[in-house]
Design a protein around this motif. Structure first.
Motif, PDB file in Angstrom:
ATOM      1  N   LYS A 170       3.526   8.399 -10.213  1.00 57.99           N
ATOM      2  CA  LYS A 170       3.212   7.262 -11.072  1.00 57.99           C
ATOM      3  C   LYS A 170       3.084   5.992 -10.236  1.00 57.99           C
ATOM      4  O   LYS A 170       3.725   5.861  -9.186  1.00 57.99           O
ATOM      5  N   ARG A 171       2.258   5.077 -10.695  1.00 61.47           N
ATOM      6  CA  ARG A 171       2.031   3.839  -9.958  1.00 61.47           C
ATOM      7  C   ARG A 171       3.043   2.754 -10.318  1.00 61.47           C
ATOM      8  O   ARG A 171       3.344   1.884  -9.518  1.00 61.47           O
ATOM      9  N   SER A 172       3.512   2.783 -11.542  1.00 63.93           N
ATOM     10  CA  SER A 172       4.351   1.686 -12.034  1.00 63.93           C
ATOM     11  C   SER A 172       5.808   1.834 -11.617  1.00 63.93           C
ATOM     12  O   SER A 172       6.299   2.931 -11.338  1.00 63.93           O
ATOM     13  N   THR A 173       6.490   0.685 -11.584  1.00 64.59           N
ATOM     14  CA  THR A 173       7.927   0.623 -11.404  1.00 64.59           C
ATOM     15  C   THR A 173       8.514  -0.034 -12.646  1.00 64.59           C
ATOM     16  O   THR A 173       7.782  -0.436 -13.557  1.00 64.59           O
ATOM     17  N   GLU A 174       9.820  -0.151 -12.703  1.00 65.30           N
ATOM     18  CA  GLU A 174      10.480  -0.666 -13.901  1.00 65.30           C
ATOM     19  C   GLU A 174      10.027  -2.077 -14.264  1.00 65.30           C
ATOM     20  O   GLU A 174       9.950  -2.439 -15.429  1.00 65.30           O
ATOM     21  N   THR A 178       5.555  -7.811 -13.600  1.00 61.19           N
ATOM     22  CA  THR A 178       5.016  -8.111 -12.276  1.00 61.19           C
ATOM     23  C   THR A 178       3.775  -7.265 -11.983  1.00 61.19           C
ATOM     24  O   THR A 178       3.419  -6.362 -12.746  1.00 61.19           O
ATOM     25  N   THR A 179       3.141  -7.548 -10.854  1.00 62.99           N
ATOM     26  CA  THR A 179       1.975  -6.769 -10.436  1.00 62.99           C
ATOM     27  C   THR A 179       2.364  -5.428  -9.814  1.00 62.99           C
ATOM     28  O   THR A 179       1.499  -4.616  -9.516  1.00 62.99           O
ATOM     29  N   GLY A 180       3.652  -5.201  -9.629  1.00 57.09           N
ATOM     30  CA  GLY A 180       4.119  -3.923  -9.094  1.00 57.09           C
ATOM     31  C   GLY A 180       4.241  -3.920  -7.580  1.00 57.09           C
ATOM     32  O   GLY A 180       4.101  -4.941  -6.913  1.00 57.09           O
ATOM     33  N   GLU A 181       4.517  -2.730  -7.029  1.00 58.17           N
ATOM     34  CA  GLU A 181       4.726  -2.578  -5.592  1.00 58.17           C
ATOM     35  C   GLU A 181       3.428  -2.127  -4.918  1.00 58.17           C
ATOM     36  O   GLU A 181       2.865  -1.091  -5.278  1.00 58.17           O
ATOM     37  N   THR A 182       3.001  -2.883  -3.910  1.00 57.00           N
ATOM     38  CA  THR A 182       1.721  -2.613  -3.255  1.00 57.00           C
ATOM     39  C   THR A 182       1.671  -1.200  -2.665  1.00 57.00           C
ATOM     40  O   THR A 182       0.709  -0.455  -2.904  1.00 57.00           O
ATOM     41  N   ILE A 231      -4.383  -2.148 -15.052  1.00 58.58           N
ATOM     42  CA  ILE A 231      -4.449  -2.269 -13.603  1.00 58.58           C
ATOM     43  C   ILE A 231      -5.815  -2.794 -13.190  1.00 58.58           C
ATOM     44  O   ILE A 231      -6.834  -2.498 -13.829  1.00 58.58           O
ATOM     45  N   ALA A 232      -5.827  -3.624 -12.161  1.00 60.02           N
ATOM     46  CA  ALA A 232      -7.087  -4.138 -11.626  1.00 60.02           C
ATOM     47  C   ALA A 232      -7.752  -3.046 -10.810  1.00 60.02           C
ATOM     48  O   ALA A 232      -7.090  -2.336 -10.042  1.00 60.02           O
ATOM     49  N   ARG A 233      -9.063  -2.902 -10.955  1.00 57.11           N
ATOM     50  CA  ARG A 233      -9.781  -1.876 -10.196  1.00 57.11           C
ATOM     51  C   ARG A 233      -9.598  -2.095  -8.694  1.00 57.11           C
ATOM     52  O   ARG A 233      -9.875  -3.161  -8.159  1.00 57.11           O
ATOM     53  N   GLY A 234      -9.082  -1.083  -8.027  1.00 55.58           N
ATOM     54  CA  GLY A 234      -8.877  -1.153  -6.589  1.00 55.58           C
ATOM     55  C   GLY A 234      -7.678  -1.976  -6.169  1.00 55.58           C
ATOM     56  O   GLY A 234      -7.526  -2.276  -4.984  1.00 55.58           O
ATOM     57  N   ALA A 235      -6.797  -2.325  -7.129  1.00 57.99           N
ATOM     58  CA  ALA A 235      -5.669  -3.191  -6.768  1.00 57.99           C
ATOM     59  C   ALA A 235      -4.445  -2.864  -7.630  1.00 57.99           C
ATOM     60  O   ALA A 235      -4.162  -1.688  -7.884  1.00 57.99           O
ATOM     61  N   LYS A 236      -3.753  -3.899  -8.110  1.00 60.36           N
ATOM     62  CA  LYS A 236      -2.446  -3.710  -8.740  1.00 60.36           C
ATOM     63  C   LYS A 236      -2.492  -4.061 -10.231  1.00 60.36           C
ATOM     64  O   LYS A 236      -3.550  -4.332 -10.792  1.00 60.36           O
ATOM     65  N   ILE A 288       1.464   1.615  -5.285  1.00 58.61           N
ATOM     66  CA  ILE A 288       0.191   1.681  -6.005  1.00 58.61           C
ATOM     67  C   ILE A 288      -0.945   2.116  -5.096  1.00 58.61           C
ATOM     68  O   ILE A 288      -1.758   2.976  -5.452  1.00 58.61           O
ATOM     69  N   MET A 289      -1.020   1.529  -3.916  1.00 57.16           N
ATOM     70  CA  MET A 289      -2.185   1.724  -3.054  1.00 57.16           C
ATOM     71  C   MET A 289      -2.079   2.949  -2.133  1.00 57.16           C
ATOM     72  O   MET A 289      -3.092   3.439  -1.656  1.00 57.16           O
ATOM     73  N   VAL A 290      -0.849   3.435  -1.889  1.00 56.00           N
ATOM     74  CA  VAL A 290      -0.683   4.553  -0.952  1.00 56.00           C
ATOM     75  C   VAL A 290      -0.013   5.746  -1.626  1.00 56.00           C
ATOM     76  O   VAL A 290      -0.598   6.834  -1.739  1.00 56.00           O
ATOM     77  N   GLU A 291       1.205   5.557  -2.113  1.00 50.28           N
ATOM     78  CA  GLU A 291       1.993   6.680  -2.612  1.00 50.28           C
ATOM     79  C   GLU A 291       1.395   7.296  -3.871  1.00 50.28           C
ATOM     80  O   GLU A 291       1.478   8.508  -4.080  1.00 50.28           O
TER      81      GLU A 291
END
Length: 256
Positions: A86-90, A69-73, A34-39, A76-79
């Protein structure tokens, strides 16, 4: 009944081989970056290189690249700020491997990326024990963070020739390491990013120029006046203090 020494040795060897075969267990490992502060660092052909190595022997246990993919914003950033989420999705970028191990291994993970942007590529490593039969897949698996910003110069063209006295436009695109866009008032705000160009002429420092964000083009712009002829070398530095992320891009042009 007597058993010969040679027979005992053969039996011992056979039992040891059977024991080794019986205890080797397939163990799954999932790696996400994961990118620091991002996805997540996503992609399919030039994403992030992953290498799993036995820390004690140097043996490479598995290697490859993350894919996805980079995932769901929002996730990752809120939930994901909620403990246990967990941050990741399928479809989030991941590298999966199955290690056949018969004893605990101290494993070093090395991740390098983003491979598609050499000027921003960085590496992070981590080491932990992996136990036979205990999959490292819960939550986001083995999650690694990479710091940095991607800075891409679109103007001036590398080694172009311009006349002395001409004003040369500087234009840079700056994104998070995952490629997530910086915008005016967005999730990754332009107001949080400082971009400056440092210029030298034939090796002598000329000074620095601040680049301003243009919301229409979503790029950082400035104008560089030229006077003396020579080789102008430009280093554009981007800094996002909120996340301690930095990025660099360089180019050069001739003035005659």
């Amino acid at each position: 009944m007597r058993i010969s020494i040679s027979a005992l040795l053969c039996l011992s060897t056979a039992l040891a081989a059977m024991a080794g075969q019986a205890t080797a267990q397939p163990t799954k490992v999932e790696v996400r970056v994961i990118a620091r502060g991002a996805k997540f660092l996503g992609g399919y052909t030039a994403s992030t290189r992953v290498v799993l190595t036995d820390a004690e022997t140097g043996e490479i246990l598995a290697q490859g690249q993350t894919s996805g993919t980079t995932g769901e914003t929002r996730r990752i950033m809120v939930e994901a700020n909620v403990p246990g989420e967990k941050r990741s999705t399928e479809d989030s970028a991941v590298f999966r491997a199955t290690l056949d191990i018969d004893h605990p291994r101290r494993v070093t993970l090395s991740v390098t990326g983003p491979l598609s942007q050499p000027q921003a590529t960085t590496t992070a490593t981590s080491t932990q024990w992996i136990l036979p039969g205990h999959d490292l897949t819960a939550g986001d698996g083995w999650l690694m963070e990479l710091p940095g910003l991607i800075v891409g110069l679109t103007q001036p063209a590398a080694y172009q020739w311009v006349k002395a006295g001409t004003t040369v436009p500087l234009r840079a695109n700056v994104t998070m390491l995952c490629g997530c866009a910086i915008s005016e008032g967005g999730t990754w705000a332009a107001s949080d990013v400082a971009v400056e160009a440092y210029v030298t002429v034939d090796g002598a420092a000329l000074g620095s120029v601040a680049l301003r964000f243009d919301p229409k083009s979503a790029m950082f712009d400035a104008s560089l006046p030229t006077a003396a002829p020579g080789l102008y070398e430009v280093e554009v530095r981007a800094w996002m203090g909120k996340t301690n992320n930095a990025g660099i891009a360089r180019t050069a042009f001739f003035v005659h």
